[in-house]
Scaffold this active site. Structure first.
Site: not given
Length: 546
Positions: A351, A382, A510
């Site tokens: 960000e 893994h 947004k």
């Protein structure tokens, strides 16, 4: 950046000259390489020797940093100058953990008395809670605290609460709500009693859609169970820079904790946004973490560039990103309590520096922030370690581990450390075709089977990594680590000439969500849309009728 002149071009030529060089060969050339390229700060060891660079590389990178006026930019950060150029603000998170007797000015005013007042208020409140002196509307002690936030108002406190589990108070159970999907808030509310629960609404603007939607849902839920509007005053706390919005929500003045516009969300854990963490671990431990922050701040501000831990990490990141073609960076803690640390750093790095224009608004012609990801090392071994070892992307890595584990099973921690050291070594050394064939012969495989298997067993190696070791995972050390990465991000922003403190890409999503909401709910028309989004809305409407 002047990609065809000066130091930048010299670094490009230098990268070409190092092509074909292997990291392990550099150790053969310098038996003391690990000592020469490691640094200790306040008990935190950085070993950066397992990277493809030479003293000449570092001199060129330091020259680039000075050409980018890094030392001046560091001074500007701590001086409260307007380093957030698009929002015309300082980025003075370092003041939040500075000693109270050290003046720090913003627009000519010393902010430290106000910072200290907030810190004292937090201490008094936390002590009240822990002693059972702060009570709910029915006179019962508070047993649970729910923090409602998102992004910078959530990630840091969640990460640190998990990381510092051994320091948590038994008096209060902490919960966090961030996701807007309704599931998160439902799951948390099912676990708490409204009459013994305190809710913290944390939002710098107090208008963030995710946070305020969850806060309104919690408010309505609370009033259904406690049919008394006056009870809101006892059970809701606000953390914001928007006093009026907190008051409108129903949060009384003594329960409002202040944020300043010079504190960015993802840099705010050492502010009042850290209130839930202070409740979780107690104010003494919270202030120990602040001391760790400040110790790294002081090192970053005072150490010469060539012996400055955040600077060295940042410059090596630039070296690999811009000159050696790395596309990703992975964070691999070998302590399960740091399992949220990679997610915290994803926001901090991507960000901050996920930008494509310079501070002056010009398109960049170089790569900026890499993709950042991570997982607890033993689990990651893994899953995506396969890509790190044999995949095609070049990914740089940070391994983090405490010398002393915090669990009661030391053998387990020794095994984790062995894996941590082995993985960084394997990334660097790799495995040649000859080594793979020899290992298969020792297993007794016939030559034809060996010939077929060898290509799949080859590990190219020469993959870079840092290793960060610390004595133990405690509040002071966590403060050191967070500040280390904060300053690394800032240095890279300076080198890339981007503003590390705005996030306009977040704002666009947004805005579009607000425009689409009426069409999603079926209570309004959508704006002009692309065919794909229109088709998705049509499908949604049809599916909801089934």
């Amino acid at each position: 950046m002047e990609g065809d002149q000066g130091t930048w071009s010299a670094l490009e030529r230098h990268a070409e000259a190092l092509s074909g060089t292997r990291i392990h060969d550099l150790f053969r050339q310098d038996a003391q390489r690990a000592r020469h390229f490691s640094l200790q700060v306040n008990g935190l060891l950085l070993d950066y020797s397992k990277q493809l660079f030479t003293p000449e590389t570092m001199q060129l990178l330091l020259r680039l940093a000075r050409e980018r006026e890094l030392e001046s930019w560091i001074d500007r950060l701590f001086a409260g100058d307007e380093v957030n150029c698009t929002e015309h603000r300082a980025a003075l998170h370092t003041a939040l953990r500075a000693p109270s007797d050290t003046p720090v000015s913003v627009d000519g005013a010393n902010v430290m008395p106000d910072v200290q007042r907030q810190r004292i208020r937090i201490r008094l409140f936390v002590n009240q809670l822990h002693r059972g002196q702060y009570r709910g509307c029915t006179g019962r002690v508070i047993t649970d605290v729910v923090n409602i936030g998102v992004g910078g108002s959530d990630l840091g406190a969640v990460m640190a609460t998990e990381a510092l589990a051994p320091y948590r108070s038994n008096a209060i159970r902490m919960h966090y709500v961030s996701s807007i999907d309704g599931v998160h808030v439902t799951d948390v509310l099912e676990r708490v009693n409204p009459k013994t629960t305190l809710f913290i609404v944390s939002s710098k603007s107090f208008t963030t859609l995710d946070t305020m939607t969850n806060a309104q849902t919690v408010r309505e839920w609370f009033l259904r169970h406690v049919d008394d509007k006056d009870a809101l005053a006892t059970h809701f706390i606000g953390v914001s820079s928007n006093e009026a919005a907190m008051a409108e929500f129903g949060i009384i003045e003594e329960n409002r904790y202040r944020l300043w516009d010079w504190v960015g969300g993802r840099y705010s854990i050492s502010s009042s946004v850290g209130l839930p963490l202070a409740i979780a671990i107690g104010m003494d431990h919270f202030e120990s973490m602040l001391a760790g922050f400040h110790a790294m701040d002081r090192h970053f501000r005072q150490a010469p560039l060539e012996a400055n831990m955040p600077v060295l990490m940042a410059l090596l990141g630039v070296w690999y990103r811009n000159f050696l073609g790395a596309t990703g960076h992975v964070v691999l803690p070998y302590d399960h309590r740091l399992h949220r640390f990679p997610a915290y750093l994803q926001q901090l790095e991507m960000e901050s520096n996920g930008k494509s224009v310079t501070r002056d608004g010009e398109p960049v012609s170089w790569q900026t922030c890499p993709l950042v990801f991570g997982e607890v090392g033993p689990n990651a071994q893994h899953s995506f370690y396969q890509l790190l070892h044999q995949g095609t992307p070049l990914v740089t890595a940070d391994f983090l581990a405490p010398v002393h584990g915090s669990a009661e099973y030391p053998r387990h921690h020794d095994l984790a450390l062995a894996n941590c050291f082995a993985q960084s070594r394997a990334l660097m050394e790799g495995q040649s075709a000859e080594q793979a064939a020899d290992a298969l012969r020792k297993q007794g495989l016939p030559e034809e089977a060996i010939r077929r298997a060898v290509p799949h067993k080859v590990h190219a190696g020469n993959k870079p990594s840092n290793t960060l070791l610390f004595q133990r995972l405690d509040p002071h050390t966590l403060g050191l680590l967070i500040a280390l990465y904060e300053h690394k991000v800032y240095v890279q922003g300076v080198i890339w000439q981007v503003n590390s403190f705005d996030q306009w890409g977040v704002e666009l999503g947004k805005q579009l969500a607000k425009e689409l909401l009426p069409a999603v709910t079926g209570h309004g028309k959508a704006p002009e849309l692309d065919p794909s989004t229109r088709a998705l809305l049509d499908y949604l409407r049809q599916a909801r009728t089934l």
